[in-house]
Write a protein that holds these residues in place. Structure first.
Motif, PDB file in Angstrom:
ATOM      1  N   ASP A   7       0.721  -1.258  -0.231  1.00  0.00           N
ATOM      2  CA  ASP A   7      -0.073   0.034   0.059  1.00  0.00           C
ATOM      3  C   ASP A   7       1.081   1.232   0.021  1.00  0.00           C
ATOM      4  OD1 ASP A   7      -1.629   2.297   0.725  1.00  0.00           O
ATOM      5  OD2 ASP A   7      -2.748   0.952   2.286  1.00  0.00           O
ATOM      6  N   PRO A   8       0.640   1.960  -1.192  1.00  0.00           N
ATOM      7  CA  PRO A   8       1.704   3.317  -0.961  1.00  0.00           C
ATOM      8  C   PRO A   8       1.657   4.123   0.492  1.00  0.00           C
ATOM      9  CG  PRO A   8      -0.114   3.557  -2.858  1.00  0.00           C
ATOM     10  CD  PRO A   8      -0.266   2.414  -2.049  1.00  0.00           C
ATOM     11  N   ALA A   9       0.608   3.831   1.124  1.00  0.00           N
ATOM     12  CA  ALA A   9       0.567   4.493   2.603  1.00  0.00           C
ATOM     13  C   ALA A   9       1.719   4.102   3.550  1.00  0.00           C
ATOM     14  CB  ALA A   9      -0.939   4.217   3.211  1.00  0.00           C
ATOM     15  N   TRP A  10       2.007   2.826   3.364  1.00  0.00           N
ATOM     16  CA  TRP A  10       3.234   2.204   3.999  1.00  0.00           C
ATOM     17  C   TRP A  10       4.422   3.171   3.999  1.00  0.00           C
ATOM     18  CZ3 TRP A  10       8.118  -0.033   2.589  1.00  0.00           C
ATOM     19  CH2 TRP A  10       8.753  -0.563   3.497  1.00  0.00           C
ATOM     20  N   ARG A  11       4.651   3.641   2.900  1.00  0.00           N
ATOM     21  CA  ARG A  11       5.809   4.194   2.683  1.00  0.00           C
ATOM     22  C   ARG A  11       5.623   5.952   3.270  1.00  0.00           C
ATOM     23  NH1 ARG A  11       6.025   2.220  -2.771  1.00  0.00           N
ATOM     24  NH2 ARG A  11       4.887   3.815  -3.279  1.00  0.00           N
ATOM     25  N   ALA A  21      14.487  -2.179  -1.793  1.00  0.00           N
ATOM     26  CA  ALA A  21      13.948  -1.576  -3.018  1.00  0.00           C
ATOM     27  C   ALA A  21      12.364  -0.879  -2.686  1.00  0.00           C
ATOM     28  CB  ALA A  21      13.973  -2.635  -4.157  1.00  0.00           C
ATOM     29  N   LEU A  22      11.661  -1.539  -1.715  1.00  0.00           N
ATOM     30  CA  LEU A  22      10.504  -1.014  -1.505  1.00  0.00           C
ATOM     31  C   LEU A  22      10.316   0.587  -1.037  1.00  0.00           C
ATOM     32  CD1 LEU A  22       9.032  -3.955   0.538  1.00  0.00           C
ATOM     33  CD2 LEU A  22       8.585  -3.385  -1.915  1.00  0.00           C
ATOM     34  N   ASP A  23      11.226   1.115  -0.426  1.00  0.00           N
ATOM     35  CA  ASP A  23      11.366   2.180   0.263  1.00  0.00           C
ATOM     36  C   ASP A  23      12.558   2.968   0.330  1.00  0.00           C
ATOM     37  OD1 ASP A  23      12.509   0.657   2.219  1.00  0.00           O
ATOM     38  OD2 ASP A  23      11.076   1.787   3.713  1.00  0.00           O
ATOM     39  N   GLY A  24      13.889   2.202  -0.368  1.00  0.00           N
ATOM     40  CA  GLY A  24      14.973   2.867  -0.404  1.00  0.00           C
ATOM     41  C   GLY A  24      15.565   3.122   1.018  1.00  0.00           C
ATOM     42  N   GLU A  25      15.017   2.376   2.011  1.00  0.00           N
ATOM     43  CA  GLU A  25      15.738   2.762   3.257  1.00  0.00           C
ATOM     44  C   GLU A  25      16.734   1.725   3.636  1.00  0.00           C
ATOM     45  OE1 GLU A  25      15.318   5.003   5.525  1.00  0.00           O
ATOM     46  OE2 GLU A  25      13.958   6.261   4.609  1.00  0.00           O
ATOM     47  N   PRO A  26      17.870   2.010   4.057  1.00  0.00           N
ATOM     48  CA  PRO A  26      18.834   0.926   4.397  1.00  0.00           C
ATOM     49  C   PRO A  26      18.413  -0.115   5.185  1.00  0.00           C
ATOM     50  CG  PRO A  26      19.537   2.867   5.345  1.00  0.00           C
ATOM     51  CD  PRO A  26      18.312   3.211   4.681  1.00  0.00           C
ATOM     52  N   ILE A  27      18.784  -1.330   5.020  1.00  0.00           N
ATOM     53  CA  ILE A  27      18.139  -2.207   6.066  1.00  0.00           C
ATOM     54  C   ILE A  27      19.565  -2.513   6.978  1.00  0.00           C
ATOM     55  CG2 ILE A  27      19.000  -4.289   4.581  1.00  0.00           C
ATOM     56  CD1 ILE A  27      16.025  -5.579   5.604  1.00  0.00           C
ATOM     57  N   ALA A  28      19.378  -2.837   8.104  1.00  0.00           N
ATOM     58  CA  ALA A  28      20.493  -2.860   9.279  1.00  0.00           C
ATOM     59  C   ALA A  28      21.442  -4.062   8.897  1.00  0.00           C
ATOM     60  CB  ALA A  28      19.986  -3.031  10.680  1.00  0.00           C
ATOM     61  N   ALA A  29      22.464  -3.879   8.937  1.00  0.00           N
ATOM     62  CA  ALA A  29      23.690  -4.839   8.537  1.00  0.00           C
ATOM     63  C   ALA A  29      23.328  -6.352   9.040  1.00  0.00           C
ATOM     64  CB  ALA A  29      24.897  -4.242   8.842  1.00  0.00           C
ATOM     65  N   GLU A  30      23.043  -6.326  10.357  1.00  0.00           N
ATOM     66  CA  GLU A  30      22.897  -7.520  11.086  1.00  0.00           C
ATOM     67  C   GLU A  30      21.999  -8.375  10.426  1.00  0.00           C
ATOM     68  OE1 GLU A  30      20.694  -4.939  13.774  1.00  0.00           O
ATOM     69  OE2 GLU A  30      22.188  -4.623  12.309  1.00  0.00           O
ATOM     70  N   VAL A  31      20.996  -7.865   9.470  1.00  0.00           N
ATOM     71  CA  VAL A  31      19.884  -8.828   9.046  1.00  0.00           C
ATOM     72  C   VAL A  31      20.435  -9.211   8.008  1.00  0.00           C
ATOM     73  CG1 VAL A  31      17.529  -8.920   8.234  1.00  0.00           C
ATOM     74  CG2 VAL A  31      18.245  -7.345   9.875  1.00  0.00           C
TER      75      VAL A  31
END
Lengths: 223, 223, 223, 223, 223
Positions: free
Chosen positions: E9-13, E212-222
């Motif tokens: 949903d665009p609202a998620w972003r 790719a969904l929101d261009g936010e970096p995902i934490a390294a440990e994941v």
């Protein structure tokens, strides 16, 4: 030439009356501005369709002017709560089959406008021009038996999903129903690929078409 | 003649009970007003369909009156939380194939109404009138074997997306199922282009059809 | 006989756990009430479909009882956040082609139920009854090679959009896949107009099917 | 090559002007970044379609770069309130039927771009290559009578739902309408399976296409 | 075997970055858990489709395990804001036409996966087995000219709406486009009823597909 069908979000009718009144005034003002110099007609589809409430028929020599109208309409409160479930873009041009066709839609003169997008089968276009002309004469002749039903055909090849937009105008739905049922038995009918959705549109002033959306009176100065 | 199918937004059932009660009263009042002088029947589709909850069948000599009813209904709380997923506009007229057809829908007399929009193939209309008449006689004869099933056919040519709206009325779904299955093997069945969606509608008073939406009791004075 | 497919609004899973637990209890209570005297089976489609989460299969001699169940379900919190993307109404009746058919769906006995609405071409119905009988024997014979796959066919002519609702029950999806692929080469397969959507349904108690919606444990006393 | 059609949620136009301005600036910045080194053209469909507002046509040798642009666009405020109702992915390659085809879309040079996805019937592909070549020559010859109409065909076999994406560019809609209507009578037209939806796109700078969404002026430094 | 296409949903972003990061971590954790012992591959469709953002391809011997994964995924924040517009359930089995087919999808080895659901016409199944075998050899032979394109076909008869799910894997979209266009002229192509929607999927780790969904970096440990 543009047919724009508008559907209000039901949530719009939950807004307060004065807010809705402002929204309708903004929409009516955009229409009035365009109508000064161009054809603009409004229709209500409340009660005739479930998927659309209001139709605007607009005509301009320049597509840019149609675009501009819709940019301005989009700023009205109405369009902040509405979608456009159907939209038909078309142009007028002389008919190959009849020289009675009109290039201009007349200002409102009848109670109902019946509109549908129209696509013919490819088999139709594979017929030679004389054969198509012959077949269309039967169609046209039948139409002439109903002189009180006015036909306007516009062309959408390459511009929109349909090939034609067909609009019949009359005060008498029963007579129109009769004509369409009889047209089914003509030869030309075999070459119809698509003639839906079919819209029964009730002619109205912009203000009355807007009032039909929520039953609230619109202020006298706008009318 | 108008079939209006209504689907409530599930969020409506999250409103407080007294708000929903007001919404139902407003809707019932609009119906009562119209029913004073016109045919109006209500049906519930809760449990028979997933995409619609309630159906109103209305009839008036004047399309303007149908429009007016829907303008007033739109002001009720119910329609501020509802959509109209299906809508069929039609007119009654004498049948070419039978003189038993009725121009008026009778006031409620059976438990179920089975409704579907109907479109015939263009090949049907290319048959000559006598041939169509012959084929329809087999169809009509089979129908006569089920005297407890009442048929009402109305006409939508040019007014709406379908050609006909067909409505069967009976207390006995099993017998109706049997008739429809047998009709499949008649010659006329080969000329059916579309006969869906098919709706099983449960006859009810407006109040009971509204109560079925949320199981809340409607106040006695309205009923 | 009713197949009701339910899809939860993703927003429902954003509610607090105790609210969701109440919603599931309300839904389970409505089911339990109906199941006391009628067949009711639950299935999860989580992981097998993207457009539905849960399926209820219910059976009653009286359509009014099915309607009543859905009125009560609609009052549960679950249905205040759900839609019904697919809904199939049908009746059982003896088959013209086989006397092995069952009029009652058995209580749950296999892991999977494969369900689809079914429509035959009109060319099928134009065949004479003997020819249809002959063609169906090949179909039935092939089915008999898979004795662990149970078939239930119910009838929807005139009641809903499809003609039949077909439900196969088995523990072994690979064997069912094999049967359906082989059935494609039978003569009867040429007369299929529509056999989709096709649902893989995982048999579950109502409680487990509800738990699959949000992975929250359902309180022991309800199970 | 990518055609991305964007539709704003009407609720976006209810946000405050300065918020919308920020959203448009973010979107324009993502476009400007991509356009530095790649082709990017913007078009408005406000007033020509009801289901889309804005189209971006982008081209890159590397699909990864197209993907990256859309990831960045998704972070703009615009895309947090928008959907992508139509999306066409395609590649350029030499035509088998003509060596006049262009592999590169030219930077904007005409007022309108007419776009549609295109699928041919399987009967077309069953013809031998020479026969297809012969049939295409009539099509190409007719196109040459309209030298002011520029054609760009790109290929989507296996990449997206259509086989081709066809884009005509011209200043003169009436002349294009005439060409498309005449093309209907060519032999190649018999092999068209699908050529809709058909989009009339108005060429604009990114900034003007964004301004058309809500009629708010975009700050001078962005343009 | 399951292809699950997810659309946010665009609202998620519009949620805060740290909330989105939690949502992505929950989703990635569910995937990691399943991937320990089963095949799970992730793909991004951002920029290639407008109606889906992310695809998960999963495989397990037991359908129950696929169901369980989706129950757990549904509890992640991502799925509380997402829909599943496309979902394909299938099983692997040996091909009747070739013994080169693989029963296992290989772990990621190419940049792109091209996926579509596939249905053949009933006329295909009416051919005798030898004739079908002969026709398939031409198809298979053409495929062998493209050794860098890997094909995986899985079977959905009776399990889902399609008959097959076809997945091609390659680093070279232009070469794949060429193959698909050439396959149109083979005899087997005449028996295709449906091969859309067609998805271009970009191979990625679960984490990169989520980023790719929101261009936010995902934490390294994941990762």
């Amino acid at each position: 030439m543009k047919y724009t069908f508008i559907k209000l979000d039901p949530a719009w009718r939950r807004l307060e009356a004065h807010v809705r009144l402002d929204h309708k005034r903004e929409f009516a003002a955009a229409c009035a501005d365009f109508a000064d110099g161009h054809l603009l007609r409004a229709f209500s589809t409340v009660g005739t369709r479930g998927d659309t409430d209001l139709m605007l028929l607009t005509q301009a020599r320049n597509l840019g002017r149609i675009h501009e109208l819709h940019v301005v309409l989009a700023q009205s409160g109405i369009m902040k709560w509405a979608s456009v479930p159907y939209s038909y873009l078309a142009m007028t041009k002389p008919s190959e089959y009849s020289d009675e066709s009109r290039l201009e839609v007349r200002p409102a003169h009848a109670k109902y406008l019946f509109v549908y997008p129209f696509v013919k089968t490819r088999a139709w276009y594979a017929l030679d021009a004389k054969e198509r002309w012959r077949i269309m004469q039967e169609h046209i002749k039948l139409g002439r038996e109903y002189p009180d039903i006015d036909l306007n055909t516009s062309y959408s090849f390459g511009l929109d999903d349909q090939e034609f937009v067909v609009a019949f105008e009359t005060d008498d739905p029963a007579s129109f129903l009769d004509l369409v049922q009889r047209l089914r038995t003509t030869e030309s009918s075999l070459y119809t690929l698509r003639d839906t959705p079919t819209f029964t549109c009730i002619s109205a002033s912009v203000e009355r078409a807007l009032t039909a959306l929520d039953g609230e009176p619109i202020a006298a100065e706008v009318v």
